[in-house]
Design a protein around this motif. Structure first.
Motif, PDB file in Angstrom:
ATOM      1  N   TYR A   1      -5.119   2.665  -1.858  1.00 22.09           N
ATOM      2  CA  TYR A   1      -4.925   1.930  -0.606  1.00 22.09           C
ATOM      3  C   TYR A   1      -6.164   1.110  -0.274  1.00 22.09           C
ATOM      4  O   TYR A   1      -7.291   1.489  -0.617  1.00 22.09           O
ATOM      5  CB  TYR A   1      -4.639   2.884   0.556  1.00 22.09           C
ATOM      6  CG  TYR A   1      -3.438   3.769   0.336  1.00 22.09           C
ATOM      7  CD1 TYR A   1      -2.150   3.292   0.552  1.00 22.09           C
ATOM      8  CD2 TYR A   1      -3.598   5.087  -0.105  1.00 22.09           C
ATOM      9  CE1 TYR A   1      -1.043   4.101   0.341  1.00 22.09           C
ATOM     10  CE2 TYR A   1      -2.502   5.906  -0.320  1.00 22.09           C
ATOM     11  CZ  TYR A   1      -1.228   5.406  -0.092  1.00 22.09           C
ATOM     12  OH  TYR A   1      -0.132   6.207  -0.307  1.00 22.09           O
TER      13      TYR A   1
ATOM     14  N   ARG B   1      -1.950  -0.582  12.135  1.00 24.20           N
ATOM     15  CA  ARG B   1      -0.934  -1.631  12.289  1.00 24.20           C
ATOM     16  C   ARG B   1      -1.532  -3.030  12.136  1.00 24.20           C
ATOM     17  O   ARG B   1      -0.982  -3.877  11.437  1.00 24.20           O
ATOM     18  CB  ARG B   1      -0.245  -1.486  13.648  1.00 24.20           C
ATOM     19  CG  ARG B   1       0.906  -2.449  13.870  1.00 24.20           C
ATOM     20  CD  ARG B   1       1.680  -2.113  15.126  1.00 24.20           C
ATOM     21  NE  ARG B   1       0.878  -2.307  16.319  1.00 24.20           N
ATOM     22  CZ  ARG B   1       0.718  -3.485  16.946  1.00 24.20           C
ATOM     23  NH1 ARG B   1       1.294  -4.580  16.462  1.00 24.20           N
ATOM     24  NH2 ARG B   1      -0.003  -3.564  18.042  1.00 24.20           N
TER      25      ARG B   1
ATOM     26  N   ALA C   1      -2.524  -3.697   8.522  1.00 25.96           N
ATOM     27  CA  ALA C   1      -1.358  -3.910   7.666  1.00 25.96           C
ATOM     28  C   ALA C   1      -0.762  -5.298   7.863  1.00 25.96           C
ATOM     29  O   ALA C   1      -0.269  -5.919   6.903  1.00 25.96           O
ATOM     30  CB  ALA C   1      -0.307  -2.846   7.935  1.00 25.96           C
ATOM     31  N   LEU C   2      -0.815  -5.817   9.077  1.00 24.92           N
ATOM     32  CA  LEU C   2      -0.260  -7.137   9.358  1.00 24.92           C
ATOM     33  C   LEU C   2      -1.039  -8.257   8.680  1.00 24.92           C
ATOM     34  O   LEU C   2      -0.556  -9.387   8.577  1.00 24.92           O
ATOM     35  CB  LEU C   2      -0.210  -7.374  10.877  1.00 24.92           C
ATOM     36  CG  LEU C   2       0.841  -6.547  11.639  1.00 24.92           C
ATOM     37  CD1 LEU C   2       0.687  -6.728  13.144  1.00 24.92           C
ATOM     38  CD2 LEU C   2       2.260  -6.908  11.198  1.00 24.92           C
TER      39      LEU C   2
ATOM     40  N   GLY D   1      -1.826  -8.012   5.596  1.00 26.94           N
ATOM     41  CA  GLY D   1      -1.443  -7.908   4.192  1.00 26.94           C
ATOM     42  C   GLY D   1      -2.103  -6.766   3.451  1.00 26.94           C
ATOM     43  O   GLY D   1      -1.844  -6.558   2.263  1.00 26.94           O
TER      44      GLY D   1
ATOM     45  N   LYS E   1      -2.882  -3.011   2.165  1.00 27.63           N
ATOM     46  CA  LYS E   1      -2.072  -1.835   1.855  1.00 27.63           C
ATOM     47  C   LYS E   1      -2.670  -0.653   2.614  1.00 27.63           C
ATOM     48  O   LYS E   1      -3.783  -0.218   2.332  1.00 27.63           O
ATOM     49  CB  LYS E   1      -2.067  -1.550   0.351  1.00 27.63           C
ATOM     50  CG  LYS E   1      -1.117  -0.419  -0.047  1.00 27.63           C
ATOM     51  CD  LYS E   1      -1.093  -0.216  -1.556  1.00 27.63           C
ATOM     52  CE  LYS E   1      -0.105   0.895  -1.930  1.00 27.63           C
ATOM     53  NZ  LYS E   1      -0.086   1.147  -3.385  1.00 27.63           N
TER      54      LYS E   1
ATOM     55  N   ARG F   1       5.757   1.534  10.751  1.00 27.03           N
ATOM     56  CA  ARG F   1       6.602   1.268   9.580  1.00 27.03           C
ATOM     57  C   ARG F   1       6.982  -0.213   9.511  1.00 27.03           C
ATOM     58  O   ARG F   1       7.014  -0.808   8.428  1.00 27.03           O
ATOM     59  CB  ARG F   1       7.852   2.145   9.629  1.00 27.03           C
ATOM     60  CG  ARG F   1       7.544   3.639   9.490  1.00 27.03           C
ATOM     61  CD  ARG F   1       8.814   4.476   9.439  1.00 27.03           C
ATOM     62  NE  ARG F   1       8.537   5.890   9.573  1.00 27.03           N
ATOM     63  CZ  ARG F   1       8.132   6.677   8.578  1.00 27.03           C
ATOM     64  NH1 ARG F   1       7.976   6.167   7.370  1.00 27.03           N
ATOM     65  NH2 ARG F   1       7.913   7.966   8.787  1.00 27.03           N
ATOM     66  N   ASN F   2       7.284  -0.804  10.663  1.00 25.71           N
ATOM     67  CA  ASN F   2       7.656  -2.219  10.680  1.00 25.71           C
ATOM     68  C   ASN F   2       6.500  -3.111  10.234  1.00 25.71           C
ATOM     69  O   ASN F   2       6.718  -4.209   9.709  1.00 25.71           O
ATOM     70  CB  ASN F   2       8.109  -2.632  12.078  1.00 25.71           C
ATOM     71  CG  ASN F   2       9.464  -2.055  12.453  1.00 25.71           C
ATOM     72  OD1 ASN F   2      10.208  -1.592  11.592  1.00 25.71           O
ATOM     73  ND2 ASN F   2       9.793  -2.075  13.738  1.00 25.71           N
ATOM     74  N   ALA F   3       5.272  -2.654  10.448  1.00 26.13           N
ATOM     75  CA  ALA F   3       4.094  -3.418  10.027  1.00 26.13           C
ATOM     76  C   ALA F   3       3.774  -3.204   8.552  1.00 26.13           C
ATOM     77  O   ALA F   3       2.895  -3.878   8.006  1.00 26.13           O
ATOM     78  CB  ALA F   3       2.889  -3.028  10.875  1.00 26.13           C
ATOM     79  N   GLY F   4       4.451  -2.240   7.940  1.00 24.08           N
ATOM     80  CA  GLY F   4       4.228  -1.984   6.519  1.00 24.08           C
ATOM     81  C   GLY F   4       3.295  -0.827   6.231  1.00 24.08           C
ATOM     82  O   GLY F   4       2.864  -0.648   5.083  1.00 24.08           O
ATOM     83  N   VAL F   5       2.981  -0.014   7.233  1.00 22.17           N
ATOM     84  CA  VAL F   5       2.095   1.136   7.034  1.00 22.17           C
ATOM     85  C   VAL F   5       2.888   2.298   6.433  1.00 22.17           C
ATOM     86  O   VAL F   5       3.981   2.626   6.906  1.00 22.17           O
ATOM     87  CB  VAL F   5       1.444   1.579   8.359  1.00 22.17           C
ATOM     88  CG1 VAL F   5       0.581   2.823   8.151  1.00 22.17           C
ATOM     89  CG2 VAL F   5       0.617   0.438   8.954  1.00 22.17           C
ATOM     90  N   GLU F   6       2.333   2.931   5.425  1.00 22.65           N
ATOM     91  CA  GLU F   6       2.941   4.145   4.869  1.00 22.65           C
ATOM     92  C   GLU F   6       2.487   5.331   5.705  1.00 22.65           C
ATOM     93  O   GLU F   6       1.283   5.594   5.846  1.00 22.65           O
ATOM     94  CB  GLU F   6       2.515   4.343   3.411  1.00 22.65           C
ATOM     95  CG  GLU F   6       3.088   5.617   2.791  1.00 22.65           C
ATOM     96  CD  GLU F   6       2.591   5.873   1.388  1.00 22.65           C
ATOM     97  OE1 GLU F   6       2.692   7.037   0.919  1.00 22.65           O
ATOM     98  OE2 GLU F   6       2.046   4.937   0.759  1.00 22.65           O
TER      99      GLU F   6
END
Length: 461
Positions: free
Chosen positions: A8, A24, A27-28, A30, A32, A106-111
């Motif tokens: 990550y 968040r 992640a926004l 780009g 990981k 999750r919507n921002a792409g965070v695991e």
């Protein structure tokens, strides 16, 4: 970034307000990002802190509002309080808020990893449940804090107490409650349970509650506790706690004993760094276990940062959020900035309520020398017909040399709402003349902030 070298770009430990915001925003851009949370998303504030506490404050207020409404012509008979019904509704709202935190990440792409993460080294973390190890180029510690309790050796019988964590799980309002402590948590819950009908005693080692606040504010809140029916015992500590058939017996350092049903210990908080493995990563902690950071939230290890309560800087949710946002913008967004911890407004949801921003009178004198003080104390218009004798207190602390407003302190209904707005002016460097030249909004309590004209002079001895 080095996504190929590490699992990550950023790994966040902790799903509270600061960690969630940082993860968040990063992640926004780009990056990981992964975030590990061992309990529930939202942290202390959402799950077992300011949000459920404020709901309990509201619940305790309604009984008083019902009684006072008679002065305005209302007749309400047969009103009663159902603690179970309230708790069910409160926890449903907390579940909703926690789910929003989860969804936004999750919507921002965070695991999201629902496990405890502990350091192996400066770039490696072990997930405790699965045993899996992960690596990250950058790591953010955002594990928050927890209630501090003395050891059984320090306080025999301490196993019989509850803390601010368990108070939100109480199935019924105790008939008798003893609160240990004099900080904002202790004061707020003393008022909450007194308002819900409990017989409340507050035991504090000092002479006046709310150490660190302006002395006039402390006195007003201390008197407010007594007016609310709270028995306040000062300059005492617990010696031991014993459980018997009739409940709990507390022996105080004064030698006196108190019989009660429930004991709420609110004597401080500590950073959640125990067992985190900071020593394995080389992260330096202070003597209280707080992570040591610089103005940009960087630890002594170049790839590790920390935000929020775990740093011990300023234990307020909005501060943690801004620290987390500043970190993400600086490290991932190409927009470096740092949180300014000066002139941060804060509130104590006691009864009367406290709203304060800036310096106390004592601190202002220490830092700036000559200052001007303005005070007012009045019965709010709302209380003219309802029989409520409580009053509102306001205080302005002004630097004499240039009339800059250094501190604004309000004790009374809606103090928090007032101070949020006043904080904008104070943060911008407003002067007493700026306040004076602002037209009053009448009739309101807040208008007193711009109508104080006479400097306060101490009475001659």
């Amino acid at each position: 970034m080095s996504a190929r070298a590490y699992d990550y770009d950023l790994f966040v430990i902790g799903g509270g307000s600061g960690g969630v915001r940082a993860g968040r925003i990063a992640a926004l851009t780009g990056a990981k990002v992964a975030l590990a949370e061992e309990y529930r998303m939202g942290g202390t504030c959402v799950i077992r802190g300011c949000v459920p506490k404020k709901f309990m404050v509201y619940a305790s207020d309604y009984g008083k509002h019902i009684a006072k409404s008679e002065g305005y012509g209302w007749s309400v008979d047969g009103a009663s309080y159902d603690h179970g019904k309230f708790m069910t509704r409160m926890h449903a709202e907390i579940d909703r808020l926690s789910a929003i935190y989860d969804r936004n990440l999750r919507n921002a792409g965070v695991e999201i990893i629902s496990e405890r993460a502990e350091f192996v080294d400066a770039h490696t973390l072990r997930l405790k449940t699965s045993g899996r190890t992960v690596t990250a180029e950058k790591i953010l510690i955002a594990t928050g804090g927890r209630p501090w309790l003395p050891s059984p050796e320090e306080l025999p019988g301490v196993q019989h107490v509850i803390t601010s964590n368990e108070v939100f799980e109480m199935e019924a309002v105790p008939k008798r409650l003893v609160v240990a402590g004099g900080g904002y948590i202790a004061v707020e819950f003393a008022h909450v349970f007194a308002g819900l009908g409990a017989e409340v005693t507050l035991v504090y080692r000092g002479e006046t509650v709310l150490r660190g606040f302006d002395d006039d504010v402390r006195l007003a809140v201390h008197e407010g506790l007594k007016e609310a029916g709270v028995r306040v015992v000062t300059t005492c500590t617990f010696e031991r706690i014993e459980k018997g058939e009739g409940g709990l017996t507390i022996t105080l350092s004064s030698g006196h004993e108190i019989e009660t049903d429930t004991i709420l210990m609110a004597v401080g908080r500590q950073a959640n760094t125990e067992g985190l493995g900071c020593e394995k990563a080389g992260v330096a902690l202070n003597e209280n276990g707080n992570v040591i950071v610089d103005d940009f939230s960087r630890t002594n290890i170049e790839n590790i940062w920390a935000v929020g309560d775990v740093t011990g800087r300023m234990g307020l949710t909005p501060v943690a959020i801004r620290e987390g946002h500043a970190f993400a913008d600086t490290e991932f967004g190409g927009k470096p900035w740092k949180m300014d911890h000066s002139y941060v407004p804060t509130a104590v949801f006691s009864r009367p309520e406290v709203g304060t921003v800036g310096l106390s009178e004592a601190e202002a004198r220490r830092q700036h020398g000559e200052i001007d003080i303005y005070k007012t104390n009045f019965r709010p218009m709302k209380n003219a017909l309802n029989g409520d004798t409580s009053r509102t207190f306001m205080k302005l602390v002004v630097r004499a040399s240039d009339q800059r407003m250094l501190g604004v302190h309000v004790v009374g209904e809606d103090a928090a709402e007032m101070i949020q707005t006043a904080a904008i002016a104070v943060k911008m460097g407003a002067t007493k003349q700026d306040f004076d030249q602002t037209c009053a909004l009448h009739p309101s309590s807040a208008e007193e902030l711009v109508t104080m004209r006479t400097k306060w002079q101490p009475e001659a001895i």
